[in-house]
Enzyme design. Structure first.
Site, PDB file in Angstrom:
ATOM      1  N   ASP A  19      88.187  60.584  86.898  1.00  0.00           N
ATOM      2  CA  ASP A  19      88.196  59.625  87.592  1.00  0.00           C
ATOM      3  C   ASP A  19      87.437  59.328  88.432  1.00  0.00           C
ATOM      4  OD1 ASP A  19      90.721  59.199  85.707  1.00  0.00           O
ATOM      5  OD2 ASP A  19      91.907  61.238  86.047  1.00  0.00           O
ATOM      6  N   HIS A  47      87.274  53.423  82.444  1.00  0.00           N
ATOM      7  CA  HIS A  47      86.254  53.462  83.483  1.00  0.00           C
ATOM      8  C   HIS A  47      87.278  51.592  83.657  1.00  0.00           C
ATOM      9  CE1 HIS A  47      82.830  56.250  81.809  1.00  0.00           C
ATOM     10  NE2 HIS A  47      84.559  56.603  82.491  1.00  0.00           N
TER      11      HIS A  47
END
Length: 459
Positions: A19, A47
């Site tokens: 992340d 993503h």
């Protein structure tokens, strides 16, 4: 920007627990690349790209798909759910993105089949039922699919080209996994979810349902199946610039992460070679993506974790301003101060050439910032993250305190335009970790990026 060097290849890896904002940077760097490669993980990755204010979430297809004309490759190190792949393809096509003519999929990819997700969920439920802490998997079947690969019983993309061979292997695999699923059902710790219902009969995953769906996917996949290793090596010989896109993060690596609270693949830069079929000598620059603070989803040790659910605290500021929710699962991310000792470990195992610091703008408005430069572990001072979850859980962070800044950094694209205290914070990170900062991201938007050293132009 500096002119890109022809035939140069860059690896992008996350340096924390995933992340970190890799998707945006991969998309940005793809301006200088002709091919983008996923080399590990599956659709557990998430993503997020923001281009001209439009948000796009990708889980399996390389982020370079948003750049017209760029070829995208899914390497042999990826475990592939054909069902999820086509969901993603159809979503992109509805948005006007051409995918199928630009996507190449390794015939050596192991397949994720419907029963893999059921096994994943069942094991997490059994851990909780038995009083153990959950690993925090996404429940997508990634781990069980990798287990089949390592046990040399996986069905691979290439098997889809041979229906009789596929059928024989599938029957063997179902016999094994149905037996395991029945044991979980009888223990009372697990029930089949709604997603698996179309494949069930008499409490078992049925061969016909799985086989027929796989054969439908086989026809759709055929034009995209390729010898990805050969194509990448040929592209390099022809002078193409390649970008290898890592998923998750270094501290989730099955060998180098906070084991057992890790994913089931190698997330480090070295796997870009093994997971795509190129030699390590073709990996020229390793860019480590790191948030200006730390986050983690799921269980496992997190030395610099803050109270992130209480309003008015720095952790709550990071969580809310940073919109810290998982792209794949929607789970809240745990938040904490930047951990430079952790980053030292990541730099070591990845061989980082440069850093990209993301989400600097999230720290705007905090009066002071803390930077972890080491730990106290069992009465001893150490300056690098230890190996093993038990040892990491006993680490007490040693902090340096730096002044924060009140001016906004959102959208800044020149280093000298950053507030002085923001520059000092970044410089201290580079000093402690001994890795130069190459790029800085000041918002999710593609163009809000400060370039210090372009990976495709660095000598």
């Amino acid at each position: 920007m500096q002119a890109a060097i022809k035939g140069r290849n860059v690896v992008v890896v996350g340096t924390q627990w995933g992340d970190e904002g890799k998707g945006k940077l991969v998309d940005w760097l793809t301006e200088s690349a002709q091919g983008v490669v996923r080399f590990q993980g599956g659709h557990n990755a998430g993503h997020t790209l923001v281009i001209n204010g439009v948000k796009t979430a990708l889980h399996l297809i390389p982020s370079g798909i948003m750049r017209p004309g760029v070829k995208c490759y899914i390497g042999n190190g990826v475990v592939l759910s054909a069902a999820k792949l086509f969901e993603e393809i159809e979503g992109l096509e509805k948005a006007g993105v051409e995918v199928r003519s630009r996507l190449r999929i390794s015939e050596a990819c192991p397949l994720i089949l419907p029963f893999h997700a059921a096994l994943d969920v069942a094991r997490e439920a059994a851990r909780e039922h038995g009083g153990s802490e959950k690993i925090g998997t996404t429940g997508r079947g990634i781990g069980p699919a990798y287990e089949d690969k390592v046990a040399r019983r996986a069905l691979r993309v290439q098997d889809l080209k041979h229906p009789e061979r596929f059928a024989a292997k599938l029957k063997e695999l179902l016999a094994l996994h149905n037996h395991v699923l029945k044991s979980f059902l009888h223990s009372g710790s697990f029930q089949f979810g709604s997603a698996l219902q179309p494949y069930l009969k008499d409490g078992e995953v049925q061969f016909d349902a799985v086989y027929q769906e796989a054969m439908r996917h086989a026809e759709l996949l055929k034009p995209m199946i390729a010898d990805v290793s050969r194509e990448l090596n040929e592209a390099h010989k022809a002078g193409a610039n390649l970008l290898f896109e890592g998923a998750q993060g270094t501290l989730l690596d099955v060998d180098h992460g906070t084991y057992p609270y890790v994913t089931s693949s190698n997330c480090v830069a070295g796997n870009a070679a093994a997971g795509s079929g190129v030699g390590p000598g073709l990996l020229h620059y390793v860019l480590g993506i790191t948030k200006a603070y730390c986050t983690r989803v799921g269980g496992g040790p997190f030395p610099t974790e803050l109270e992130w659910e209480k309003p008015g605290t720095p952790g709550y500021h990071m969580s809310t301003i940073g919109a810290e929710k998982g792209v794949t699962t929607g789970r809240s991310r745990r938040c904490g101060w930047f951990d430079a000792a952790l980053l030292k470990r990541s730099a070591q195992v990845n061989g980082l050439t440069g850093l990209c610091i993301t989400k600097l703008d999230v720290l705007d408005g905090l009066e002071e910032l803390k930077l972890c430069v080491g730990y106290e572990l069992d009465g001893e001072r150490i300056d690098i993250l230890p190996m093993g979850a038990e040892e990491i859980a006993r680490c007490v962070p040693v902090y340096e305190t730096l002044a924060g800044w009140s001016d906004s950094t959102v959208g800044v694209t020149q280093y000298d335009s950053l507030p002085a205290n923001a520059r000092r914070y970044l410089e201290r990170i580079a000093e402690v970790t001994a890795v130069p900062i190459a790029m800085i991201s000041t918002s999710p938007d593609r163009d809000h990026t400060i370039m210090m050293q372009h990976p495709y132009a660095a000598q």
